[in-house]
Structure formats: C-alpha cells, structure tokens
Design a protein around this motif. Sequence first.
Motif, PDB file in Angstrom:
ATOM      1  N   LEU B  34      33.060  -5.245  17.022  1.00 39.36           N
ATOM      2  CA  LEU B  34      31.933  -5.878  17.689  1.00 39.36           C
ATOM      3  C   LEU B  34      32.201  -7.374  17.837  1.00 39.36           C
ATOM      4  N   TYR B  36      29.923 -10.961  18.124  1.00 38.73           N
ATOM      5  CA  TYR B  36      28.627 -11.590  17.986  1.00 38.73           C
ATOM      6  C   TYR B  36      28.748 -13.033  18.466  1.00 38.73           C
ATOM      7  N   LYS B  38      26.862 -16.889  18.223  1.00 36.70           N
ATOM      8  CA  LYS B  38      25.947 -17.626  17.359  1.00 36.70           C
ATOM      9  C   LYS B  38      25.753 -19.043  17.879  1.00 36.70           C
ATOM     10  N   ALA B  41      21.940 -23.207  14.129  1.00 31.19           N
ATOM     11  CA  ALA B  41      20.642 -22.991  13.480  1.00 31.19           C
ATOM     12  C   ALA B  41      20.015 -21.632  13.829  1.00 31.19           C
ATOM     13  N   GLU B  42      20.813 -20.729  14.354  1.00 32.99           N
ATOM     14  CA  GLU B  42      20.335 -19.371  14.617  1.00 32.99           C
ATOM     15  C   GLU B  42      21.270 -18.372  13.968  1.00 32.99           C
ATOM     16  N   GLY B  43      20.785 -17.141  13.813  1.00 35.77           N
ATOM     17  CA  GLY B  43      21.666 -16.096  13.319  1.00 35.77           C
ATOM     18  C   GLY B  43      22.522 -15.540  14.444  1.00 35.77           C
ATOM     19  N   PRO B  44      23.611 -14.852  14.100  1.00 39.28           N
ATOM     20  CA  PRO B  44      24.447 -14.235  15.129  1.00 39.28           C
ATOM     21  C   PRO B  44      23.669 -13.189  15.918  1.00 39.28           C
ATOM     22  N   PHE B  46      24.216  -9.854  18.667  1.00 38.21           N
ATOM     23  CA  PHE B  46      25.190  -8.885  19.157  1.00 38.21           C
ATOM     24  C   PHE B  46      25.501  -9.138  20.627  1.00 38.21           C
ATOM     25  N   PHE B  89      31.873 -14.550  16.747  1.00 37.37           N
ATOM     26  CA  PHE B  89      32.408 -13.837  15.592  1.00 37.37           C
ATOM     27  C   PHE B  89      32.875 -12.450  16.007  1.00 37.37           C
ATOM     28  N   PHE B 101      30.210  -4.143   7.346  1.00 29.89           N
ATOM     29  CA  PHE B 101      30.791  -4.948   8.403  1.00 29.89           C
ATOM     30  C   PHE B 101      31.730  -5.997   7.814  1.00 29.89           C
ATOM     31  N   PHE B 103      33.571  -9.455   8.913  1.00 24.33           N
ATOM     32  CA  PHE B 103      33.515 -10.487   9.942  1.00 24.33           C
ATOM     33  C   PHE B 103      34.698 -11.437   9.838  1.00 24.33           C
ATOM     34  N   GLY B 104      35.082 -11.983  10.991  1.00 24.17           N
ATOM     35  CA  GLY B 104      36.034 -13.085  11.020  1.00 24.17           C
ATOM     36  C   GLY B 104      35.303 -14.398  10.772  1.00 24.17           C
ATOM     37  N   SER B 105      36.058 -15.486  10.841  1.00 23.04           N
ATOM     38  CA  SER B 105      35.487 -16.807  10.542  1.00 23.04           C
ATOM     39  C   SER B 105      34.924 -17.500  11.773  1.00 23.04           C
TER      40      SER B 105
END
Lengths: 112, 113
Positions: B34, B36, B38, B41-44, B46, B89, B101, B103-105
Amino acid sequence: DTAVSQTPKYLVTQMGNDKSIKCEQNLGHDTMYWYKQDSKKFLKIMFSYNNKELIINETVPNRFSPKSPDKAHLNLHINSLELGDSAVYFCASSRLANYEQYFGPGTRLTVT
Amino acid sequence: DQQVKQNSPSLSVQEGRISILNCDYTNSMFDYFLWYKKYPAEGPTFLISISSIKDKNEDGRFTVFLNKSAKHLSLHIVPSQPGDSAVYFCAALPRNNFNKFYFGSGTKLNVKP
C-alpha cells in the motif's frame, strides 16, 4: 465529523510520569491499532485490537498498556515515561482483513 | 531490522512532470502493498494498493508498479501537482498476518509550481 480522533494532540511531560493517550473512531470499524513514529520516521506497529481483543502485541515494554473499553475506543497508557518514549503516536482503525487503515492525526509526546 | 525501505528521504519535481517514488522490501512473505500520503500535522491517508498477484494498479494520476523478483515497488504520479506535496509512505502486509503492517520511513515529495 472526525473519523479517527486522538487526544491530546501534544503532550509534554517529565520522566517517570504516567500518561494516557485516547483514541476514538466513529467509522464502525472492528480493528484498531497503535503505531509509534520514531525519530527515523518509521511507523512501527505496537498493538492491534479486534473487537476489544488483543491480536498484535509487538515487542513493546510492559510500561505500555493498551485498553479497549469498546470497539470504538483504544487508549494507550504509559507508565514511568522515559526519554526514549518521545515520539509521535498514531492511532488507526480498519475493518478486519480490510487493508485500508484510517489514521488519527497523531499525538506528539515529548518526555523531558 | 527494517523490512520495508524507502531510500530516498526527499524528492523534488516540477509541476506537470512525473514523480516516481520507490520502495524496497526484504520479506518474500509480503503479499499486499500500500501507499499512504501524509500531510503535516495529519495522519497518513490511504492512496493506492496492489496485491502480489498483480504487477500494476492504476487509479487516476496514481499508478503503483510491483516487481516481485526485485522486491521493489514504485508509485508514479502523472502529472504531478503542487497539492501532491506530502510525505509518501510505502507499507506491506505478510500473507500470514493481514493486520500487521510494515511501513517504510517515507519520502517527502515537493512539487514545485
């Protein structure tokens, strides 16, 4: 109407204190997660709950204890905070076996 | 031991051109991938996904390519727009645990007007 909300958004506290971060989702999802975004920006899963049952528990210190009072809430309690706990913590939710997660805005925790 | 890696921390692209974000993984058990997006100041949120049985998935300006033999996937954004400026991400799911899940950096994309 926020889908996944977290409180507080910022949390500054001293070493040794105990603190909680709250998470709520109004999407009707049955699975919730806590992630930690460390200084290297990796998002690492900490816990996952499905229908209030713990299904994922990564190698997280025992000082971290998630609590899910109902399907819509997953709170994170941290005892005896340490400097290394400073990070951004994200809550997320999804339907079980549905790959699309919805994330909260994050809580920036700073331990001094 | 990071099983999903995004080796480019940042990418700058001119508006209207193609943005290519790359992601490498090490675990051959990963079955679903997947992307994502971002904003600060917000979440990731999809963006797009791909199953390991496919090598391409397209959604509007966004296309994800999967090369299983190379354990590599990429996200193409064409044409890039200033509103695409965000951190992207990459994430992967193993076939034996579709809730865990990795995740990458992240790669910070800057689309210049």
